[in-house]
Design an enzyme around this catalytic site. Sequence first.
Site, PDB file in Angstrom:
ATOM      1  N   GLU A 276       0.802  -1.138  -0.233  1.00  0.00           N
ATOM      2  CA  GLU A 276      -0.354  -0.292  -0.175  1.00  0.00           C
ATOM      3  C   GLU A 276       1.005   1.577  -0.167  1.00  0.00           C
ATOM      4  O   GLU A 276       1.909   1.243   1.049  1.00  0.00           O
ATOM      5  CB  GLU A 276      -0.929   0.301   1.262  1.00  0.00           C
ATOM      6  CG  GLU A 276      -1.565   1.133   0.961  1.00  0.00           C
ATOM      7  CD  GLU A 276      -2.353   1.627   2.289  1.00  0.00           C
ATOM      8  OE1 GLU A 276      -3.065   2.611   2.490  1.00  0.00           O
ATOM      9  OE2 GLU A 276      -2.119   1.204   3.371  1.00  0.00           O
ATOM     10  N   HIS A 350     -11.455  -0.693   2.777  1.00  0.00           N
ATOM     11  CA  HIS A 350     -11.823   0.220   3.852  1.00  0.00           C
ATOM     12  C   HIS A 350     -11.486   1.247   4.528  1.00  0.00           C
ATOM     13  O   HIS A 350     -11.891   1.688   5.232  1.00  0.00           O
ATOM     14  CB  HIS A 350     -11.850  -1.170   5.404  1.00  0.00           C
ATOM     15  CG  HIS A 350     -10.049  -0.832   5.848  1.00  0.00           C
ATOM     16  ND1 HIS A 350      -9.077  -1.457   4.493  1.00  0.00           N
ATOM     17  CD2 HIS A 350      -9.234  -0.748   6.723  1.00  0.00           C
ATOM     18  CE1 HIS A 350      -8.161  -1.606   4.372  1.00  0.00           C
ATOM     19  NE2 HIS A 350      -7.968  -0.772   5.774  1.00  0.00           N
TER      20      HIS A 350
HETATM   21  C1  NOJ Z   1      -3.609   2.059   6.270  1.00  0.00           C
HETATM   22  C2  NOJ Z   1      -4.540   1.360   6.452  1.00  0.00           C
HETATM   23  O1  NOJ Z   1      -5.250   0.632   5.076  1.00  0.00           O
HETATM   24  C3  NOJ Z   1      -5.781   2.407   7.428  1.00  0.00           C
HETATM   25  O2  NOJ Z   1      -6.760   1.598   7.484  1.00  0.00           O
HETATM   26  C4  NOJ Z   1      -4.540   2.730   8.748  1.00  0.00           C
HETATM   27  O3  NOJ Z   1      -5.143   3.532   9.610  1.00  0.00           O
HETATM   28  C5  NOJ Z   1      -3.779   2.814   8.206  1.00  0.00           C
HETATM   29  N1  NOJ Z   1      -2.937   2.531   7.364  1.00  0.00           N
HETATM   30  C6  NOJ Z   1      -2.662   3.102   9.520  1.00  0.00           C
HETATM   31  O4  NOJ Z   1      -2.602   1.553  10.129  1.00  0.00           O
END
Ligand code: NOJ
Length: 603
Positions: A276, A350
């Site tokens: 990500e 999400h």
């Molecule tokens: C990305 C995640 O998808 C999100 O839900 C989270 O709040 C942040 N990273 C911190 O881990």
Amino acid sequence: MASQDSTYASPKWWKEAIIYQVYPSSFQSHPGNTTGWGSVKGITSRLDYLKELGVDVLWTSPIYKSPQADMGYDIADYEDIDPCYGTLADVDDLIRELKRRDMRLVMDLVVNHTSNQHAWFLESKSSKTNPKRDWYIWKAPKSINPDGSPEPPNNWAQILGEANSAWNYDQVTGEYYLGLFTPDQPDLNWENPEVREAVWDVMHFWLKRGVSGFRMDVINLISKVPSYPDAPLILGPGHKYQPGQQFFVNGPKLHDYLTEMNRQVLSKYDALALGEMPFIYDEDEILKAVGARSGELNMIFIFGLVDIDNPNVRMALKPWTVREMKAIITRWQRTMIEKDGWNTVFIENHDQPRSVSRYADDSDEWRDKGAKLLALMQTTLGGTLFVYQGEEIGMRNARSGEWPPEAFRDVETINYWKKVQTLYANDPDMLSLGRKVMDMKARDHARTPMQWSAAPNAGFCDPEVTPWMRVMSDYKTVNVESQMQQQSGEDSDGELTTWQFWQRCLKNRAEHKEVFVYGDFHDQSPADPNVYAYIRTSSVDSGDRWLVVLNFSGQKQRFVLPEALELESWALGNYVSEKTPRKPLGRAVDLQEWEGLIGKVRR
Ligand code: NOJ
């Protein structure tokens, strides 16, 4: 076209997989579970459902032991499961059941930060001389105010609460630790080789247990500019703290760390390495991570499309156009083909509001068409496809104003609303704008319980149990059971339901991988303000070409095919139930509101 020595179209399981994201707290509970949360047993009970939809791989958001300050993205033990979700034995069972169905499990790997309750952090904060002190990022105060209070080392804002500093003062040792997201999520110090070793151990632990790879949370934040400079002032007056992204996104050692990860762990397994990577749009940086010869990751989530309505923070609104949306998608389709990288295709997760509410029209009248239009687009783009729970039935955001502020449960929304109330206590216009932002952008909209049926609690948990998060009010009409059962499809005149349409689109993608997964991509309508039309060409048989035409507007539109193209037949459309839509094959394609079509082009 891809270059001669390109590996873009070389088949890999992780390229053609249909990956379904489960948000474990809201997916499925199991009978007798009184927590109001989803569970691993619940997930296992739905594997046949996922198989029937056309899914190959399941990615679950974190289920590790966690105080749940950020819904599991704050991990207290990487090698155990949170009791609210079940046990390690339940996960072993899930993996076994997946394998039995020829499916795989991908875990979330959250290693930019841990929970502040992780044993590593508890040790680290215990004293300045603790051997784990340097596992996290500790700094002395920048200065001490006349009243004796300390000032944080720099002006970086928290990502999930930009009114607050990203630094948290520890009274005992008189130093600050960095927690980019919230104070409950201290950032690990990746400069320390022991930290990296510990992460590799976690990865081996799960890969040996039978998982097939990782979605790596904010993996491009693990290297920070070591001087920790102040961020430029970009937020308006009243904001003491500022987004410091330029100093911690794709930092100086990111690619070294990813290369090391690949060498130490990933290269030893046939695992999915999905990063990500928010806040980065630079092509060279992205290709360093996902170029076929990069030796780092297989693919990343690029945020272009889901950031389209973000000015510089996520909880805000910015107008955007369909033309911009098309340009973003086309850019990454072309780039990965031309530069031998690999795409991810996703429009929900999400952390994002529901796609039909954001990119189409979620009114009762048009929701179904809009959700199907997006299904057509998603299943015909190149790259690895991700479907988020509920997307397949067209779940939408809560109606504007329907939820009181206390119904929003996410830490980001709670911090946001606090900030709005503090800054604009006497400004009704700004308060109502704040509410609008929550109604359109809050992550809560994607986190409501999955709507399985019209039974109490939408079939998510037992009727007498209260779900942790409210169920959307439309579950009696919008749910899996009714959409799977509705007599439509092949033998009737009725239209397919959103679910049935998704199923058919996924089947179409799977049957024509060489076109929709591995094929070439050419935008046919870059200037059109409403219609997105593109050609996908087979990677195997260069004569096989397909046209996709999508009307992203609530008005009728006409799209005229370029002269070189002649339609042979229509194959799928969101207004029709027949296998071959009865639509004229002329050069002028007349589209209804939110209509989408796929057709074959004559050789
Ligand atoms: C990305 C995640 O998808 C999100 O839900 C989270 O709040 C942040 N990273 C911190 O881990």
